[in-house]
Design a protein around this motif. Structure first.
Motif, PDB file in Angstrom:
ATOM      1  N   ASP A 143       0.843  -1.185   0.000  1.00  0.00           N
ATOM      2  CA  ASP A 143       0.000   0.000   0.000  1.00  0.00           C
ATOM      3  C   ASP A 143       0.884   1.242   0.000  1.00  0.00           C
ATOM      4  O   ASP A 143       2.113   1.152  -0.064  1.00  0.00           O
ATOM      5  N   LEU A 144       0.264   2.404   0.096  1.00  0.00           N
ATOM      6  CA  LEU A 144       1.030   3.649   0.035  1.00  0.00           C
ATOM      7  C   LEU A 144       1.894   3.876   1.267  1.00  0.00           C
ATOM      8  O   LEU A 144       2.763   4.750   1.267  1.00  0.00           O
ATOM      9  N   ASN A 145       1.662   3.113   2.327  1.00  0.00           N
ATOM     10  CA  ASN A 145       2.473   3.230   3.535  1.00  0.00           C
ATOM     11  C   ASN A 145       3.654   2.269   3.508  1.00  0.00           C
ATOM     12  O   ASN A 145       4.292   2.051   4.535  1.00  0.00           O
ATOM     13  N   MET A 146       3.909   1.683   2.340  1.00  0.00           N
ATOM     14  CA  MET A 146       5.037   0.755   2.159  1.00  0.00           C
ATOM     15  C   MET A 146       4.890  -0.497   3.020  1.00  0.00           C
ATOM     16  O   MET A 146       5.875  -1.082   3.454  1.00  0.00           O
ATOM     17  N   LEU A 147       3.671  -0.921   3.240  1.00  0.00           N
ATOM     18  CA  LEU A 147       3.398  -2.170   3.947  1.00  0.00           C
ATOM     19  C   LEU A 147       3.071  -3.260   2.930  1.00  0.00           C
ATOM     20  O   LEU A 147       2.274  -3.050   2.017  1.00  0.00           O
ATOM     21  N   PHE A 148       3.692  -4.427   3.081  1.00  0.00           N
ATOM     22  CA  PHE A 148       3.328  -5.564   2.242  1.00  0.00           C
ATOM     23  C   PHE A 148       1.936  -6.034   2.643  1.00  0.00           C
ATOM     24  O   PHE A 148       1.662  -6.309   3.808  1.00  0.00           O
ATOM     25  N   THR A 149       1.034  -6.128   1.670  1.00  0.00           N
ATOM     26  CA  THR A 149      -0.326  -6.591   1.937  1.00  0.00           C
ATOM     27  C   THR A 149      -0.581  -7.989   1.379  1.00  0.00           C
ATOM     28  O   THR A 149      -1.552  -8.636   1.757  1.00  0.00           O
ATOM     29  N   TYR A 206       8.585   3.166  14.576  1.00  0.00           N
ATOM     30  CA  TYR A 206       9.937   3.408  15.060  1.00  0.00           C
ATOM     31  C   TYR A 206      10.688   4.242  14.027  1.00  0.00           C
ATOM     32  O   TYR A 206      10.470   4.097  12.821  1.00  0.00           O
ATOM     33  N   PHE A 207      11.600   5.106  14.518  1.00  0.00           N
ATOM     34  CA  PHE A 207      12.466   5.777  13.566  1.00  0.00           C
ATOM     35  C   PHE A 207      13.434   4.746  13.005  1.00  0.00           C
ATOM     36  O   PHE A 207      14.079   4.020  13.751  1.00  0.00           O
ATOM     37  N   ASP A 208      13.514   4.689  11.689  1.00  0.00           N
ATOM     38  CA  ASP A 208      14.367   3.709  11.038  1.00  0.00           C
ATOM     39  C   ASP A 208      15.126   4.410   9.920  1.00  0.00           C
ATOM     40  O   ASP A 208      14.529   5.041   9.043  1.00  0.00           O
ATOM     41  N   GLU A 209      16.447   4.314   9.953  1.00  0.00           N
ATOM     42  CA  GLU A 209      17.272   5.028   8.982  1.00  0.00           C
ATOM     43  C   GLU A 209      16.995   4.597   7.548  1.00  0.00           C
ATOM     44  O   GLU A 209      16.996   5.415   6.624  1.00  0.00           O
ATOM     45  N   ASP A 210      16.757   3.308   7.347  1.00  0.00           N
ATOM     46  CA  ASP A 210      16.524   2.818   5.982  1.00  0.00           C
ATOM     47  C   ASP A 210      15.223   3.368   5.417  1.00  0.00           C
ATOM     48  O   ASP A 210      15.153   3.797   4.263  1.00  0.00           O
ATOM     49  N   PHE A 211      14.159   3.348   6.227  1.00  0.00           N
ATOM     50  CA  PHE A 211      12.893   3.918   5.777  1.00  0.00           C
ATOM     51  C   PHE A 211      13.016   5.421   5.586  1.00  0.00           C
ATOM     52  O   PHE A 211      12.486   5.981   4.624  1.00  0.00           O
ATOM     53  N   ALA A 212      13.709   6.086   6.509  1.00  0.00           N
ATOM     54  CA  ALA A 212      13.860   7.536   6.422  1.00  0.00           C
ATOM     55  C   ALA A 212      14.574   7.932   5.139  1.00  0.00           C
ATOM     56  O   ALA A 212      14.205   8.911   4.475  1.00  0.00           O
ATOM     57  N   LEU A 230       8.918  -8.695   9.551  1.00  0.00           N
ATOM     58  CA  LEU A 230       9.671  -7.725  10.339  1.00  0.00           C
ATOM     59  C   LEU A 230       9.610  -6.333   9.699  1.00  0.00           C
ATOM     60  O   LEU A 230       9.521  -5.319  10.399  1.00  0.00           O
ATOM     61  N   HIS A 231       9.667  -6.303   8.372  1.00  0.00           N
ATOM     62  CA  HIS A 231       9.518  -5.039   7.638  1.00  0.00           C
ATOM     63  C   HIS A 231       8.205  -4.360   8.035  1.00  0.00           C
ATOM     64  O   HIS A 231       8.179  -3.171   8.389  1.00  0.00           O
ATOM     65  N   ASN A 232       7.098  -5.105   7.984  1.00  0.00           N
ATOM     66  CA  ASN A 232       5.799  -4.533   8.325  1.00  0.00           C
ATOM     67  C   ASN A 232       5.736  -4.121   9.794  1.00  0.00           C
ATOM     68  O   ASN A 232       5.148  -3.094  10.144  1.00  0.00           O
ATOM     69  N   PHE A 233       6.348  -4.926  10.684  1.00  0.00           N
ATOM     70  CA  PHE A 233       6.331  -4.620  12.113  1.00  0.00           C
ATOM     71  C   PHE A 233       7.009  -3.274  12.382  1.00  0.00           C
ATOM     72  O   PHE A 233       6.489  -2.442  13.136  1.00  0.00           O
ATOM     73  N   ILE A 234       8.156  -3.074  11.764  1.00  0.00           N
ATOM     74  CA  ILE A 234       8.877  -1.807  11.954  1.00  0.00           C
ATOM     75  C   ILE A 234       8.040  -0.639  11.451  1.00  0.00           C
ATOM     76  O   ILE A 234       7.940   0.414  12.091  1.00  0.00           O
ATOM     77  N   ARG A 235       7.424  -0.828  10.306  1.00  0.00           N
ATOM     78  CA  ARG A 235       6.641   0.250   9.697  1.00  0.00           C
ATOM     79  C   ARG A 235       5.411   0.575  10.540  1.00  0.00           C
ATOM     80  O   ARG A 235       5.098   1.751  10.783  1.00  0.00           O
ATOM     81  N   GLU A 275       8.574  -0.324  -5.662  1.00  0.00           N
ATOM     82  CA  GLU A 275      10.022  -0.418  -5.850  1.00  0.00           C
ATOM     83  C   GLU A 275      10.758   0.086  -4.618  1.00  0.00           C
ATOM     84  O   GLU A 275      11.783  -0.474  -4.215  1.00  0.00           O
ATOM     85  N   ARG A 276      10.248   1.166  -4.008  1.00  0.00           N
ATOM     86  CA  ARG A 276      10.865   1.656  -2.772  1.00  0.00           C
ATOM     87  C   ARG A 276      10.699   0.645  -1.645  1.00  0.00           C
ATOM     88  O   ARG A 276      11.596   0.464  -0.823  1.00  0.00           O
ATOM     89  N   THR A 277       9.550  -0.008  -1.608  1.00  0.00           N
ATOM     90  CA  THR A 277       9.302  -1.008  -0.565  1.00  0.00           C
ATOM     91  C   THR A 277      10.240  -2.192  -0.718  1.00  0.00           C
ATOM     92  O   THR A 277      10.863  -2.641   0.255  1.00  0.00           O
TER      93      THR A 277
END
Length: 245
Positions: free
Chosen positions: A49-55, A189-195, A180-185, A146-148
């Motif tokens: 989705d637009l929040n970069m969560l795998f659905t 949490y502040f995450d350098e990779d997502f930021a 784990l990707h979805n959990f962080i999102r 692609e960003r996800t």
């Protein structure tokens, strides 16, 4: 509420694409897993989705499979495949057909070349017609998948290294890291990779798993509804093109 997408792409419910993850297989099985990048892999189909969560994910297709074949297998094999409602759709790239529930870009035809990749617009003139304006906005919106995939692979390097595990374990690694990707999102949490990846709203897709060559091997688009949907969006965008300059 981004004016580049709303209300034009109001039916958007996610972006879908395929990505390759290396896998270790026995020599006699390498032919089935060998992809066009000269390595053995899974072809993972993901929706976000637009929040970069795998659905949704279809995990473990052979690396030699084309993205359209992976989608067909997922739809035929999974009774719970999340097909969008009639008036909704996933945005997909030119490797897929423009059909019910899947909104693809315009393709080049005998009448001329229609640009699609963001790099073509970044390094060239602005859209020359409504088809190219639609493609530019479509590519920008679709870049979320692609960003996800990009932040997912960057965070868990085990996905990019030469695998030390068999196919069964590697499938579990894929699912565990996506979880784990979805959990962080979700946890905010502040995450350098997502930021880092969120700093860019558009990315160059020159390294996408699909390229112009896929257009020749993809099935002809089926169904008039999505063709009409695409035309309506393109007309609206072109009428309001001053908003995109």
């Amino acid at each position: 509420m981004d004016r580049r997408y709303w209300p034009y792409f109001s039916g958007f419910v996610g972006a879908m694409d395929g990505v390759h993850v290396c896998v270790k297989v026995k020599p006699e099985l390498q032919g089935m897993y060998w992809n066009r990048h000269d390595r053995t892999s899974f072809n993972i189909m993901g929706i976000c989705d637009l929040n970069m969560l795998f659905t949704y994910v279809w995990n473990g297709a052979l690396g030699s499979c084309h993205d359209t074949a992976v989608l067909t297998t997922a739809q035929d094999s999974d009774a719970e495949f999340p097909l969008p409602p009639t008036d909704k759709y996933y945005v997909v790239d030119s490797g897929y057909s423009n059909k019910q529930g899947f909104l693809a870009p315009y393709r080049s035809s005998r009448n001329g070349v229609v640009r699609y990749h963001m790099s073509q617009f970044n390094n060239g003139p602005p859209p020359r017609n409504k088809q190219e304006l639609f493609n530019r906005c479509h590519a920008s919106l679709r870049s979320v998948i692609e960003r996800t995939f990009g932040v997912w692979k960057k965070k868990w390097r085990i996905l990019c290294e030469f695998p030390r595990y068999n196919t069964h374990v590697q499938k579990r690694v894929v699912m565990a890291t996506m979880g784990l990707h979805n959990f962080i999102r979700i946890s905010n949490y502040f995450d350098e990779d997502f930021a880092e990846v969120m700093e860019h709203t558009d990315i160059s897709d020159t390294n996408s798993e699909n390229d112009e060559g896929d257009m020749e091997t993809t099935a002809i688009a089926d169904g008039d509804q999505m063709a009409n949907t695409r035309e309506n969006i393109a007309d609206m965008l072109w009428e309001n093109q001053n908003n995109f300059r």
